[in-house]
Write an enzyme that holds these catalytic residues in place. Structure first.
Site, mmCIF file in Angstrom:
data_model
loop_
_atom_site.group_PDB
_atom_site.id
_atom_site.type_symbol
_atom_site.label_atom_id
_atom_site.label_comp_id
_atom_site.label_asym_id
_atom_site.label_seq_id
_atom_site.Cartn_x
_atom_site.Cartn_y
_atom_site.Cartn_z
ATOM 1 N N ASP A 134 -0.793 -3.239 9.630
ATOM 2 C CA ASP A 134 -1.709 -3.461 8.518
ATOM 3 C C ASP A 134 -2.148 -4.916 8.423
ATOM 4 O O ASP A 134 -1.963 -5.595 7.408
ATOM 5 C CB ASP A 134 -1.103 -2.941 7.209
ATOM 6 N N ASP A 141 1.115 4.002 1.507
ATOM 7 C CA ASP A 141 1.660 4.616 2.729
ATOM 8 C C ASP A 141 2.822 3.821 3.316
ATOM 9 O O ASP A 141 3.408 4.237 4.322
ATOM 10 C CB ASP A 141 0.556 4.831 3.783
ATOM 11 N N HIS A 183 0.857 -1.191 0.000
ATOM 12 C CA HIS A 183 0.000 0.000 0.000
ATOM 13 C C HIS A 183 0.892 1.239 0.000
ATOM 14 O O HIS A 183 1.981 1.239 0.584
ATOM 15 C CB HIS A 183 -0.907 0.009 1.237
HETATM 16 ZN ZN LIG Z 1 -0.969 1.449 6.196
HETATM 17 ZN ZN LIG Z 2 -2.217 -1.248 4.187
#
Ligand SMILES: [Zn+2]
Ligand SMILES: [Zn+2]
Length: 304
Positions: A206, A65, A63
């Site tokens: 996450d 970020d 992802h």
């Molecule tokens: Zn994240």
């Molecule tokens: Zn993520």
């Protein structure tokens, strides 16, 4: 020893006072980076830890970020004149994504070796440092990491002398090899202390909390874990989006009997994480709210 530096603590996007979630470790001068969101190099620069000694990058998942900062960091490492290889670990499928990001930093003076890891894989970072990963539950492959720095067993000189082991063999015994000489033989167990506790570190982000996380990070000296949501009323969001609340992170820390917990990866909507800290400390008191620049040193126990 391992020095730990939390670079950022935000999830999804940086805020005006929080960089994206990432962590830097330093061991024997070498640096290991966990995750690399946009702007990771900015708090890193403030630390004065330098870029040239970066040996390893461990990515939880791809992802944005957690990965968009990679080209800038690689450029900074190149600019610091590193020529030795850098190894990047990530979940299966990460290699083409890293290759895509490399299009904008094509010429590096060092090799970037990308290694894709599967659920349960172990890997070696340095002579005495090993890693283990667990696949999470986040909508795409996401890895939680455990690192262990082994501690050498103590060599008992008195015992070696009593057994009349020639000094030329001492080093072999310290390295775990049996030795023989004209008048006898010895094994490492004859002259080494019982195994000693090393230093261990866990990074979990996450993912929903899974039973496997408890064993992955069991007894680590420090667990850095996401606490995306503080308000228990956001439980459904954590569940839907593959994240954890403060209470869930603290429950993982408690069940895994870790020594300390730092919370990170706060939702940008979470303006004041301290308001929800009791949600964590009620379950696991040695919990600290992460912030950019938070640092600690993990050392071998003094009395062993
Ligand atoms: Zn994240
Ligand atoms: Zn993520």
């Amino acid at each position: 020893m391992i020095d730990v530096l939390l670079l950022g603590t935000s999830g999804m996007h940086p805020t005006s006072d929080r960089w994206l979630s990432s962590v830097l470790l330093r061991c024997d001068g070498d640096l290991i980076l966990f995750d690399c969101g946009e702007g990771t190099q900015i708090p890193w620069r403030r630390s004065h830890w330098g870029f040239r000694r970066l040996t390893t990058i461990c990515l939880s998942h791809w992802h944005a970020d957690h990965i968009v900062g990679l080209p800038g960091v690689l450029f900074s490492v190149a600019n610091a004149r590193r020529t030795e290889p850098v190894t990047l670990y990530g979940p299966r499928g990460v290699a083409p994504i890293v290759a895509g990001l490399r299009v904008i930093v094509p010429d590096l003076p060092f090799d970037l070796n990308v290694i894709e890891l599967d659920d349960g894989d172990a890997f070696t970072l340095a002579a005495a440092m090993t890693g283990h990963v667990l696949l999470g539950q986040h909508g795409l492959p996401s890895l939680a990491y455990r690192l262990d720095l082994a501690r050498a067993r103590r060599f008992d000189r008195d015992r070696a002398e009593a057994l009349q082991v020639p000094r030329r063999h001492w080093r072999n015994l310290q390295h775990g090899q049996d030795v023989t000489w004209d008048k006898g033989s010895a094994t490492p167990n004859d002259v080494l202390s019982p195994p000693r506790r090393g230093i261990s570190f866990g990074f979990v982000t996450d993912t929903r909390p899974l039973p496997g996380h408890v064993s992955l990070v069991h007894d680590v000296d420090l667990l850095i874990c996401e606490g995306t949501y503080g308000d228990p009323g956001d439980n459904h969001k954590a569940n839907e989006r593959g994240h954890m609340t403060f209470a869930e992170a603290a429950t993982l820390a408690r069940d895994a009997r870790v020594r300390a917990l730092w919370l990170t990866h706060f939702s940008p909507a979470l303006q004041d994480p301290s308001a929800w800290l009791p949600e964590a400390t009620a379950r696991f008191s040695p919990t600290t709210l992460g912030y950019s620049g938070l640092t600690t040193r993990l050392s071998f126990a003094a009395d062993e």
